[in-house]
Write an enzyme that holds these catalytic residues in place. Structure first.
Site, PDB file in Angstrom:
ATOM      1  N   HIS A   1      -1.868   0.243  17.330  1.00 52.35           N
ATOM      2  CA  HIS A   1      -1.264   1.533  16.984  1.00 52.35           C
ATOM      3  C   HIS A   1      -2.057   2.206  15.879  1.00 52.35           C
ATOM      4  CE1 HIS A   1       0.308  -1.251  13.956  1.00 52.35           C
ATOM      5  NE2 HIS A   1       0.303  -0.184  13.174  1.00 52.35           N
TER       6      HIS A   1
ATOM      7  N   THR B   1      -1.082   4.077  12.575  1.00 55.41           N
ATOM      8  CA  THR B   1       0.028   4.404  11.670  1.00 55.41           C
ATOM      9  C   THR B   1      -0.104   5.849  11.191  1.00 55.41           C
ATOM     10  OG1 THR B   1       0.058   2.108  10.888  1.00 55.41           O
ATOM     11  CG2 THR B   1       1.185   3.730   9.511  1.00 55.41           C
TER      12      THR B   1
ATOM     13  N   HIS C   1      -6.715   5.522  11.911  1.00 51.90           N
ATOM     14  CA  HIS C   1      -7.435   4.385  12.508  1.00 51.90           C
ATOM     15  C   HIS C   1      -6.467   3.498  13.282  1.00 51.90           C
ATOM     16  CE1 HIS C   1      -5.449   2.685   9.048  1.00 51.90           C
ATOM     17  NE2 HIS C   1      -5.523   1.518   9.680  1.00 51.90           N
TER      18      HIS C   1
ATOM     19  N   THR D   1      -5.994  -0.587  13.539  1.00 54.73           N
ATOM     20  CA  THR D   1      -6.441  -1.912  13.067  1.00 54.73           C
ATOM     21  C   THR D   1      -6.632  -2.823  14.269  1.00 54.73           C
ATOM     22  OG1 THR D   1      -5.298  -1.699  10.953  1.00 54.73           O
ATOM     23  CG2 THR D   1      -5.796  -3.935  11.681  1.00 54.73           C
TER      24      THR D   1
HETATM   25  P1  A2P Z   1      -2.585  -0.337   9.465  1.00 58.38           P
HETATM   26  O1  A2P Z   1      -2.006   1.017   9.723  1.00 58.38           O
HETATM   27  O2  A2P Z   1      -3.930  -0.295   8.879  1.00 58.38           O
HETATM   28  O3  A2P Z   1      -2.615  -1.207  10.680  1.00 58.38           O
HETATM   29  P2  A2P Z   1       2.643  -4.715   7.528  1.00 58.38           P
HETATM   30  O4  A2P Z   1       2.626  -5.572   8.775  1.00 58.38           O
HETATM   31  O5  A2P Z   1       1.654  -5.146   6.482  1.00 58.38           O
HETATM   32  O6  A2P Z   1       4.016  -4.494   6.999  1.00 58.38           O
HETATM   33  O7  A2P Z   1       2.113  -3.281   7.994  1.00 58.38           O
HETATM   34  C1  A2P Z   1       2.691  -2.602   9.058  1.00 58.38           C
HETATM   35  C2  A2P Z   1       1.795  -1.420   9.425  1.00 58.38           C
HETATM   36  O8  A2P Z   1       1.820  -0.424   8.412  1.00 58.38           O
HETATM   37  C3  A2P Z   1       0.357  -1.774   9.629  1.00 58.38           C
HETATM   38  O9  A2P Z   1      -0.065  -1.078  10.767  1.00 58.38           O
HETATM   39  C4  A2P Z   1      -0.324  -1.366   8.339  1.00 58.38           C
HETATM   40  O10 A2P Z   1      -1.679  -1.065   8.341  1.00 58.38           O
HETATM   41  C5  A2P Z   1       0.526  -0.226   7.870  1.00 58.38           C
HETATM   42  N1  A2P Z   1       0.637  -0.235   6.417  1.00 58.38           N
HETATM   43  C6  A2P Z   1       1.093  -1.237   5.630  1.00 58.38           C
HETATM   44  N2  A2P Z   1       1.120  -0.868   4.339  1.00 58.38           N
HETATM   45  C7  A2P Z   1       0.672   0.404   4.275  1.00 58.38           C
HETATM   46  C8  A2P Z   1       0.468   1.350   3.229  1.00 58.38           C
HETATM   47  N3  A2P Z   1       0.729   1.057   1.956  1.00 58.38           N
HETATM   48  N4  A2P Z   1      -0.037   2.561   3.552  1.00 58.38           N
HETATM   49  C9  A2P Z   1      -0.316   2.873   4.819  1.00 58.38           C
HETATM   50  N5  A2P Z   1      -0.134   2.034   5.868  1.00 58.38           N
HETATM   51  C10 A2P Z   1       0.348   0.815   5.609  1.00 58.38           C
END
Ligand code: A2P
Length: 222
Positions: free
Chosen positions: A69, A71, A153, A155
């Site tokens: 996904h 975010t 992006h 991940t």
């Molecule tokens: P990303 O968007 O790079 O994949 P987690 O599993 O750590 O709780 O994170 C859930 C999702 O939210 C993941 O997709 C993660 O990164 C994104 N995410 C986590 N923390 C943040 C943050 N502080 N700012 C933006 N996106 C975040």
């Protein structure tokens, strides 16, 4: 709208449809496999291993993290700054559950993460928080001066002990270098496009033909 009665999710984002998830995972695995064999990569292997002579298997090095996904807003169930405001944004309400076509324009690899850059359209930018880049300022000082949507992006994997939030920061760091005028070192023309090295283990493959990825705008609760 339907979102008003809903509790705030962990995050909102575009979730890639399952057919394209497989395609993106395969493309990413092929890229890692090829990168691993390049002399130029081996030359900079210590960026990843910390030691000379040690080999790294990039396919094993990164762990996949759940469903693919992009975010838009990390809300942390309402605890993150701006979460409530984001839910109230009319665009978020209107587009919830709609399908979009994301353009994946590059793949990047660092010692911490592997990801795909998403190039957002004007319409998609309506779902992008105005301060998403600025929020990264403590990690990437130049982030606030990058165009809106720079952080977008998918991940694809994280090294052991690395949280996925790092992927967007790694992307911003590469884009900040480009903005400063660092061209990077064009390493070679790969089948998918030019491969550039930006130092400190940062590799960027610009896709000559971006991957078109259908994705549903929705939210995630753990
Ligand atoms: P990303 O968007 O790079 O994949 P987690 O599993 O750590 O709780 O994170 C859930 C999702 O939210 C993941 O997709 C993660 O990164 C994104 N995410 C986590 N923390 C943040 C943050 N502080 N700012 C933006 N996106 C975040």
């Amino acid at each position: 709208g339907p979102l008003e009665e809903m509790s705030i999710p962990l995050y909102f984002g575009w979730f890639l449809l399952s057919s394209v998830q497989d395609k993106v995972r395969c493309t990413s695995m092929d890229f890692l496999k090829t990168l691993d064999t390049l002399e130029a990569f081996k030359k900079h292997m210590t960026d990843f291993t910390g030691k000379a002579e040690k080999e790294v298997d990039l396919e094993q090095y990164f762990e996949a993290k759940g469903t693919l996904h992009c975010t838009t807003k990390f809300c942390n169930y309402g605890k993150a700054e701006g979460a409530k405001e984001y839910v109230q944004n009319p665009a978020v309400q209107d587009f919830y559950g709609s399908t979009f076509e994301l353009s994946l324009s590059a793949l990047f690899v660092t010692p911490r993460t592997v990801g795909a850059r998403v190039s957002l359209t004007e319409e998609q930018l309506k779902l992008w928080p105005a301060d998403a880049e600025k929020e990264a300022e403590s990690a990437v000082p130049a982030a606030a001066s990058l165009p809106l949507g720079s952080r977008a992006h998918v991940t694809l994997g994280c090294a052991e002990g690395v949280e996925p939030v790092q992927t967007g920061l790694d992307l911003l760091q590469i884009l900040a270098l480009q903005q400063e005028g660092q061209q990077g070192e064009l390493v070679e023309e790969m089948e998918l496009g030019p491969l550039t090295y930006y130092g400190e283990g940062r590799w960027l493959l610009s896709l000559r033909e971006p991957i078109c990825a259908p994705a549903c705008f929705s939210s995630f609760y753990k």
